[in-house]
Scaffold this motif. Structure first.
Motif, short mmCIF file in Angstrom:
data_model
loop_
_atom_site.label_atom_id
_atom_site.label_comp_id
_atom_site.label_asym_id
_atom_site.label_seq_id
_atom_site.Cartn_x
_atom_site.Cartn_y
_atom_site.Cartn_z
N PHE A 398 0.83 -1.21 0.00
CA PHE A 398 0.00 0.00 0.00
C PHE A 398 0.87 1.26 0.00
O PHE A 398 0.50 2.28 -0.60
CB PHE A 398 -0.93 0.00 1.21
N PHE A 399 2.02 1.19 0.67
CA PHE A 399 2.96 2.33 0.70
C PHE A 399 3.37 2.70 -0.73
O PHE A 399 3.41 3.88 -1.09
CB PHE A 399 4.18 1.94 1.52
N TRP A 400 3.66 1.68 -1.55
CA TRP A 400 4.11 1.95 -2.92
C TRP A 400 2.97 2.39 -3.81
O TRP A 400 3.15 3.24 -4.69
CB TRP A 400 4.81 0.71 -3.49
N GLN A 404 3.39 6.03 -5.54
CA GLN A 404 3.44 6.08 -7.00
C GLN A 404 2.25 6.84 -7.59
O GLN A 404 2.39 7.57 -8.56
CB GLN A 404 3.47 4.65 -7.57
N LEU A 405 1.07 6.67 -7.00
CA LEU A 405 -0.13 7.35 -7.50
C LEU A 405 -0.05 8.86 -7.29
O LEU A 405 -0.54 9.62 -8.11
CB LEU A 405 -1.38 6.82 -6.81
N THR A 406 0.52 9.26 -6.16
CA THR A 406 0.49 10.67 -5.79
C THR A 406 1.75 11.43 -6.18
O THR A 406 1.77 12.67 -6.10
CB THR A 406 0.29 10.81 -4.26
N GLY A 407 2.81 10.72 -6.57
CA GLY A 407 4.05 11.38 -6.94
C GLY A 407 4.96 11.69 -5.78
O GLY A 407 5.89 12.50 -5.90
N ASN A 409 8.04 11.03 -3.15
CA ASN A 409 9.26 10.24 -3.11
C ASN A 409 9.25 9.41 -1.81
O ASN A 409 8.35 9.57 -0.98
CB ASN A 409 10.51 11.12 -3.22
N VAL A 410 10.23 8.55 -1.63
CA VAL A 410 10.23 7.65 -0.48
C VAL A 410 10.30 8.43 0.84
O VAL A 410 9.60 8.09 1.81
CB VAL A 410 11.41 6.64 -0.57
N LYS A 411 11.11 9.49 0.87
CA LYS A 411 11.21 10.29 2.09
C LYS A 411 9.85 10.88 2.47
O LYS A 411 9.44 10.84 3.64
CB LYS A 411 12.23 11.41 1.90
N GLN A 412 9.16 11.42 1.48
CA GLN A 412 7.83 11.98 1.76
C GLN A 412 6.85 10.89 2.19
O GLN A 412 5.98 11.12 3.03
CB GLN A 412 7.32 12.70 0.51
#
Length: 440
Positions: A398-400, A404-407, A409-412
């Motif tokens: 779900f994290f990915w 990915q849907l919202t744009g 980055n991993v930090k955000q």
């Protein structure tokens, strides 16, 4: 070998199998259970009986319930019913309260519809409304994601809480009532997190066309398949409370039958069929909506069955006696299931696996932990649900989907989803603790 050492080693096998070797959770749970049986010196017959009885018992309790719940969600999603419900909630709350609208829409939509699918439905709407309202897209996304997660982990008929309730023998209606209350209160902290903290993060909005159904079903039709089963299950639970003494009557007999979870959700499936304009093979065939429901429900059902095997293996090994002697005088209570679920969620990523595995481990330990009366069984399910939301990060699918849907980055993603799910789980556990202090 000590039962506790064997349990820790089998859980380590579970986590390594899922994370490092990417083995499906069903097989890892099954092999971990068998390994535990051998490590604790169980004889072959006991191990085989634990496998057969553990799988069969739990399938008889909740296999069909999970399937029917998934089917209702699939028909709502495909027919546009879920979109209609979401649009109405947003319309009622208004664009000015976009954070609250996203929080509540996600919360309600994730009860019948898988969180990933609900996010796909809501993301375009969230982008458009955030842009029009001129508010932080990060803040509204946090509100939406936390609303989705709250009901996903704590409110039946979502599959995870259903599975945990079945494994622990908790009354499903009671879990629904208390789950709605506790998760709703937890949303208050999530709202402040979304508006005060997540809103400070900048995520550019790339607008896309919002897909709408050409012919949307009526709102009342869209709600039927969700509301009626929940009302029936809750009515039966209220009638079954020891505090109430209802005289035998035809009405009580009908409610007792129709409010049984498997029948209530089957009624929900039938009611969902008022949504499509035409009933044809697009719905009923093996490649249609029902076929998709079976494919989506199967992994959850089998993971739950493997969890049942794990639990039965623990029960038959005699670990409960060890726990009783080891933890006598320690007031662990509900914090053990919460912390265990949180550890499993954080290490392997899946809330459903965390719910099922923790419930399977805790089931034979309920008397030793003082959790075996009906009210505490309900609170145990919800403590596990609270733990199963802590925390969502890079090993969670779900994290990915969200990033990915919202744009993001991993930090955000860590700043918004990981921190937010920690707030959700910790708040829910705090609320549970307060309720238990008052009620018990």
């Amino acid at each position: 070998m000590s039962y506790l050492i064997a349990l820790v080693l089998s859980l380590a096998l579970l986590i390594v199998g899922i994370i490092k070797f990417k083995v499906h959770p069903f097989f890892v749970l099954l092999f971990s259970a068998i390994a535990y049986g051998f490590m604790t010196g169980m004889d072959i017959e006991s191990i085989i009986n634990s496998i057969n009885n553990g799988f069969g018992d739990i399938m008889g309790k909740i296999g069909l319930i999970i399937l029917f719940g998934v089917t209702i969600g699939k028909v709502l999603e495909k027919s546009g019913g879920a979109f209609v419900i979401a649009s109405k909630i947003l319309q009622l709350i208004g664009a000015k309260s976009i954070h609250l609208a996203m929080l509540l829409t996600g919360y309600i939509l994730s009860i019948p519809v898988f969180a990933d699918s609900a996010l796909l439905i809501m993301n375009p709407l969230n982008k458009v409304l955030s842009s029009k309202a001129g508010v932080s897209f990060a803040g509204t996304t946090a509100a939406l994601a936390l609303g989705l997660t709250a009901s996903h982990t704590m409110v039946p008929p979502t599959p995870g809480p259903i599975a945990a309730a079945g494994i622990l023998g908790a009354d499903l209606g009671s879990v629904m009532i208390w789950g709605l209350l506790i998760s709703s209160i937890s949303l208050i902290a999530c709202y402040f997190f979304a508006t005060k903290f997540a809103s400070r993060i900048n995520i550019p909005i790339t607008l896309e066309a919002v897909t709408t159904q050409q012919e949307q079903p009526a709102l009342w039709k869209s709600l039927l398949a969700i509301v009626i089963p929940i009302v029936l299950i809750i009515l039966k639970s209220v009638m079954d409370y020891p505090e109430f003494t209802f005289e035998p009557s035809p009405v009580k007999t009908v409610i007792s039958f129709m409010g049984t979870p498997v029948i209530a959700l089957l009624i929900g499936v039938l009611l969902s069929l008022v949504l499509p304009k035409k009933l044809d093979e697009k719905i009923f065939s093996s490649t249609g909506w029902f076929g998709e429901s079976l494919r989506e429900a199967a992994p959850i059902i089998f993971i739950t069955g493997a969890g049942g095997i794990f639990g039965k293996m623990l029960q038959n090994s005699g670990i409960a006696d060890t726990i009783t002697s080891e933890f006598t005088g320690m007031e662990l209570g509900l914090f053990l299931p919460f912390l265990l679920a949180a550890c499993l969620k954080t290490t392997q990523g899946s809330s459903t696996v965390a719910l099922v595995t923790t419930a399977s481990i805790i089931a034979p330990l309920m008397p030793a932990l003082g959790l075996n009366d009906p009210f505490m069984a309900t609170m145990t399910v919800l403590s596990i649900g609270a733990g199963a939301s802590v925390v969502s990060h890079v090993n969670d699918s779900f994290f990915w989907v969200l990033t990915q849907l919202t744009g993001m980055n991993v930090k955000q993603g860590y700043q918004i989803q990981s921190a937010g799910t920690f707030v959700l789980g910790a708040t829910a556990m705090t609320v549970i603790t307060i309720i238990v202090k008052i009620m018990h």
